[in-house]
Design a protein around this motif. Structure first.
Motif, PDB file in Angstrom:
ATOM      1  N   LEU A 122       0.837  -1.188   0.000  1.00 37.80           N
ATOM      2  CA  LEU A 122       0.000   0.000   0.000  1.00 37.80           C
ATOM      3  C   LEU A 122       0.879   1.247   0.000  1.00 37.80           C
ATOM      4  CD1 LEU A 122      -2.690  -1.024   2.647  1.00 37.80           C
ATOM      5  CD2 LEU A 122      -2.909  -1.060   0.171  1.00 37.80           C
ATOM      6  N   HIS A 123       0.707   2.082  -1.029  1.00 38.76           N
ATOM      7  CA  HIS A 123       1.443   3.334  -1.119  1.00 38.76           C
ATOM      8  C   HIS A 123       0.526   4.477  -0.683  1.00 38.76           C
ATOM      9  CE1 HIS A 123       4.505   1.767  -4.335  1.00 38.76           C
ATOM     10  NE2 HIS A 123       4.267   0.893  -3.376  1.00 38.76           N
ATOM     11  N   VAL A 167       5.315   6.153   2.050  1.00 41.99           N
ATOM     12  CA  VAL A 167       4.650   7.458   2.094  1.00 41.99           C
ATOM     13  C   VAL A 167       5.332   8.351   1.080  1.00 41.99           C
ATOM     14  CG1 VAL A 167       4.151   9.499   3.475  1.00 41.99           C
ATOM     15  CG2 VAL A 167       3.948   7.232   4.504  1.00 41.99           C
ATOM     16  N   GLN A 168       4.573   8.730   0.056  1.00 38.14           N
ATOM     17  CA  GLN A 168       5.094   9.580  -1.023  1.00 38.14           C
ATOM     18  C   GLN A 168       4.704  11.027  -0.727  1.00 38.14           C
ATOM     19  OE1 GLN A 168       4.265   5.928  -4.117  1.00 38.14           O
ATOM     20  NE2 GLN A 168       3.654   7.979  -4.738  1.00 38.14           N
ATOM     21  N   ARG A 206       7.617   2.348   6.382  1.00 42.05           N
ATOM     22  CA  ARG A 206       8.713   1.487   5.940  1.00 42.05           C
ATOM     23  C   ARG A 206       9.663   2.245   5.024  1.00 42.05           C
ATOM     24  NH1 ARG A 206      10.209  -2.628   2.089  1.00 42.05           N
ATOM     25  NH2 ARG A 206       8.451  -2.157   0.737  1.00 42.05           N
ATOM     26  N   LEU A 207       9.116   2.982   4.052  1.00 40.59           N
ATOM     27  CA  LEU A 207       9.935   3.727   3.096  1.00 40.59           C
ATOM     28  C   LEU A 207       9.371   5.122   2.914  1.00 40.59           C
ATOM     29  CD1 LEU A 207      10.363   1.002   0.310  1.00 40.59           C
ATOM     30  CD2 LEU A 207      12.065   1.658   2.021  1.00 40.59           C
ATOM     31  N   VAL A 208      10.258   6.099   2.755  1.00 40.98           N
ATOM     32  CA  VAL A 208       9.864   7.473   2.447  1.00 40.98           C
ATOM     33  C   VAL A 208      10.092   7.708   0.965  1.00 40.98           C
ATOM     34  CG1 VAL A 208      10.325   9.921   2.867  1.00 40.98           C
ATOM     35  CG2 VAL A 208      10.413   8.283   4.764  1.00 40.98           C
ATOM     36  N   GLY A 209       9.077   8.209   0.294  1.00 41.52           N
ATOM     37  CA  GLY A 209       9.188   8.526  -1.126  1.00 41.52           C
ATOM     38  C   GLY A 209       8.836   9.981  -1.385  1.00 41.52           C
TER      39      GLY A 209
END
Length: 245
Positions: A79-80, A117-118, A146-149
């Motif tokens: 999930l983005h 999370v973009q 988990r990841l930063v975008g």
């Protein structure tokens, strides 16, 4: 899943217990609805599974995605989520604001962590995008992300965020034969820092297809959806319908 893949991913050796080596396959099985033929009673062949997973389970699903094409199975999805403060709120974005929005997303989705999370910032004339990105990174270290975008940043501002120590994993950009702005400086920056592009507009809303070859330029009012209107305007910026043809 092959033994070599398990060794490369998890560092297993030939002396490891067979149970450890088999465990990734056990973790992967719930990704496929065919694993539940009795529960799903024959309706499982095309049904997709949603698997809530813990932070330490992600490597199992990474290796699962790598073999799905060969298995002719749908890949497990992540999930983005986007973090795009309203234009009128930019001057008031602080740690509390960022944390509140991320916590709201976690609650709405019913998860403990957001996969990606973009982040987008509407107006660079309003300071604060680097500080906001750093708060997102703090939330990443806290286990909420988990990841930063990033989404639609230009190369200088994306560079500022990276230079501040934020590990930007992805950058969502419009990229096609009509719009090659990400090529050059942005691509070089991404390659240097391991940022992966998530490209949209690659077929220009459908204009890059045989349907639109050799036909007159459509009027905006005749187009059936907002996506076509958007990319029709981009074609005009590109050089017009004749050049597009």
């Amino acid at each position: 899943l092959t033994l070599n893949a398990m060794k490369n991913t998890f560092g297993f050796s030939d002396s490891d217990n067979v149970g450890r080596i088999a465990f990734p396959a056990i973790q992967a099985a719930p990704c496929f609805s065919s694993s539940f033929p009795t529960v799903l009673a024959g309706a499982h062949s095309k049904m997709k599974c949603l698997i809530p997973c813990a932070i330490d389970q992600d490597p199992f699903f990474v290796v699962t995605r790598s073999v799905c094409d060969r298995l002719k199975k749908p890949k497990p999805a992540l999930l983005h989520t986007k973090f795009v403060p309203d234009l009128g709120d930019l001057a008031h974005v602080d740690r509390a604001y960022v944390t509140r929005v991320i916590d709201r997303s976690l609650t709405r989705l019913g998860v403990d962590r957001l996969d990606i999370v973009q982040f987008h910032w509407w107006d660079y004339a309003v300071p604060g995008y680097v500080a906001a990105a750093m708060v997102l990174d703090d939330l990443r270290r806290a286990g909420k992300i988990r990841l930063v975008g990033a989404t639609n940043f230009d190369a200088p501002r994306l560079g500022e965020i990276i230079d501040a120590g934020v590990p930007v994993a992805t950058h969502q950009v419009q990229y096609s034969v009509l719009d090659r702005r990400p090529a050059g400086t942005m691509s070089d920056l991404a390659a240097t820092h391991g940022v992966r592009f998530l490209c949209y507009g690659t077929v220009a809303g459908g204009f890059l297809s045989e349907r639109w070859v050799g036909v007159p330029a459509p009027e905006l009012a005749t187009l059936s959806n907002r996506s076509l209107v958007k990319y029709r305007l981009i074609i005009d910026e590109f050089g017009g319908w004749e050049r597009f043809q």
